[in-house]
Motif scaffolding. Structure first.
Motif, PDB file in Angstrom:
ATOM      1  N   GLY A 115       0.790  -1.227   0.000  1.00 54.16           N
ATOM      2  CA  GLY A 115       0.000   0.000   0.000  1.00 54.16           C
ATOM      3  C   GLY A 115       0.822   1.276   0.000  1.00 54.16           C
ATOM      4  O   GLY A 115       0.290   2.356  -0.204  1.00 54.16           O
ATOM      5  N   THR A 116       2.148   1.165   0.204  1.00 52.86           N
ATOM      6  CA  THR A 116       3.018   2.336   0.216  1.00 52.86           C
ATOM      7  C   THR A 116       3.177   2.888  -1.201  1.00 52.86           C
ATOM      8  O   THR A 116       3.421   2.139  -2.140  1.00 52.86           O
ATOM      9  N   LYS A 117       3.039   4.208  -1.350  1.00 52.80           N
ATOM     10  CA  LYS A 117       3.286   4.871  -2.632  1.00 52.80           C
ATOM     11  C   LYS A 117       4.788   5.089  -2.771  1.00 52.80           C
ATOM     12  O   LYS A 117       5.438   5.530  -1.818  1.00 52.80           O
ATOM     13  N   ASN A 141       7.193   4.730 -10.632  1.00 56.48           N
ATOM     14  CA  ASN A 141       6.245   5.399  -9.748  1.00 56.48           C
ATOM     15  C   ASN A 141       5.027   4.501  -9.603  1.00 56.48           C
ATOM     16  O   ASN A 141       4.529   3.962 -10.599  1.00 56.48           O
ATOM     17  N   GLY A 142       4.556   4.326  -8.376  1.00 47.20           N
ATOM     18  CA  GLY A 142       3.384   3.479  -8.191  1.00 47.20           C
ATOM     19  C   GLY A 142       3.134   3.146  -6.738  1.00 47.20           C
ATOM     20  O   GLY A 142       3.577   3.849  -5.829  1.00 47.20           O
ATOM     21  N   GLU A 143       2.419   2.031  -6.536  1.00 47.01           N
ATOM     22  CA  GLU A 143       2.034   1.588  -5.194  1.00 47.01           C
ATOM     23  C   GLU A 143       2.479   0.143  -4.996  1.00 47.01           C
ATOM     24  O   GLU A 143       2.239  -0.707  -5.863  1.00 47.01           O
ATOM     25  N   VAL A 164       4.585  -3.976  -7.940  1.00 47.16           N
ATOM     26  CA  VAL A 164       4.193  -2.572  -7.873  1.00 47.16           C
ATOM     27  C   VAL A 164       3.144  -2.300  -8.945  1.00 47.16           C
ATOM     28  O   VAL A 164       3.308  -2.675 -10.101  1.00 47.16           O
ATOM     29  N   LYS A 165       2.066  -1.628  -8.535  1.00 46.27           N
ATOM     30  CA  LYS A 165       1.041  -1.181  -9.490  1.00 46.27           C
ATOM     31  C   LYS A 165       1.498   0.179 -10.000  1.00 46.27           C
ATOM     32  O   LYS A 165       1.479   1.169  -9.264  1.00 46.27           O
ATOM     33  N   GLU A 167       1.781   3.836 -11.795  1.00 44.78           N
ATOM     34  CA  GLU A 167       0.823   4.946 -11.961  1.00 44.78           C
ATOM     35  C   GLU A 167       0.860   5.444 -13.373  1.00 44.78           C
ATOM     36  O   GLU A 167       1.825   5.443 -14.046  1.00 44.78           O
TER      37      GLU A 167
END
Length: 167
Positions: A115-117, A141-143, A164-165, A167
């Motif tokens: 959940g960390t960005k 960059n992502g979550e 990582v999802k 962005e």
């Protein structure tokens, strides 16, 4: 000379890794470990060959192993579902063989959690190799969706550490 607890930790790390043999020499002391009892087999399906590593399991009463068996079709379907789930996710992989650390010290909080960005240059963990502590960056960059390894676990080159999802 290594203490018995340090030797136990080495055995645990070697056992959890995919290496078959480990040697260590320091100030005239030598330790050599070899894994035995790991069978490699091939599971064939119509379209692909999937190598499977199956450790020897202790026999259960009645001659059955404690782990259920999967046929080739079920394994292929499971692999396809897993690939679909992670297809849109970026994998942060280990750039080297070493020990994974989620934080800079045992008392410190983990760099990231699910959940960390993160940004491209965010430090997500440390991989220690040969007494050198290498900071690993997110690369995207992502979550953070999932952390795939445990703190203190031995990791291999190219092994996925995080999903990582982007962005």
């Amino acid at each position: 000379m290594l203490k018995i607890q340090e030797i136990r930790e080495l055995i645990k790390l070697v056992d959890q890794s995919s290496i078959d043999e480990f040697s260590y020499e320091y100030e005239g002391s030598k330790i050599k470990m070899k894994k035995h009892g790991v069978e490699k087999s091939m599971v064939e399906s119509v379209q692909t060959d999937v190598p499977v590593q199956t450790p020897s399991l202790p026999a259960m009463p009645g001659g059955q192993n404690s782990e259920p068996k999967m046929d080739a079709a079920a394994m292929k379907e499971s692999k396809q579902e897993e690939d679909k789930d992670t297809a849109n996710l970026h994998k942060i992989v280990s750039p080297m063989v070493g020990t994974f650390y989620a934080s800079s010290s045992p008392e410190a909080e983990a760099y990231v959690k699910a959940g960390t960005k993160v940004s491209k240059d965010s430090i997500v963990c440390i991989v220690e190799a040969m007494k050198l502590f290498n900071e690993i960056e997110a690369e995207v960059n992502g979550e953070i969706v999932e952390i795939l390894v445990k703190d203190g676990q031995l990791v291999e080159y190219g092994q996925p550490l995080f999903l990582v999802k982007p962005e």
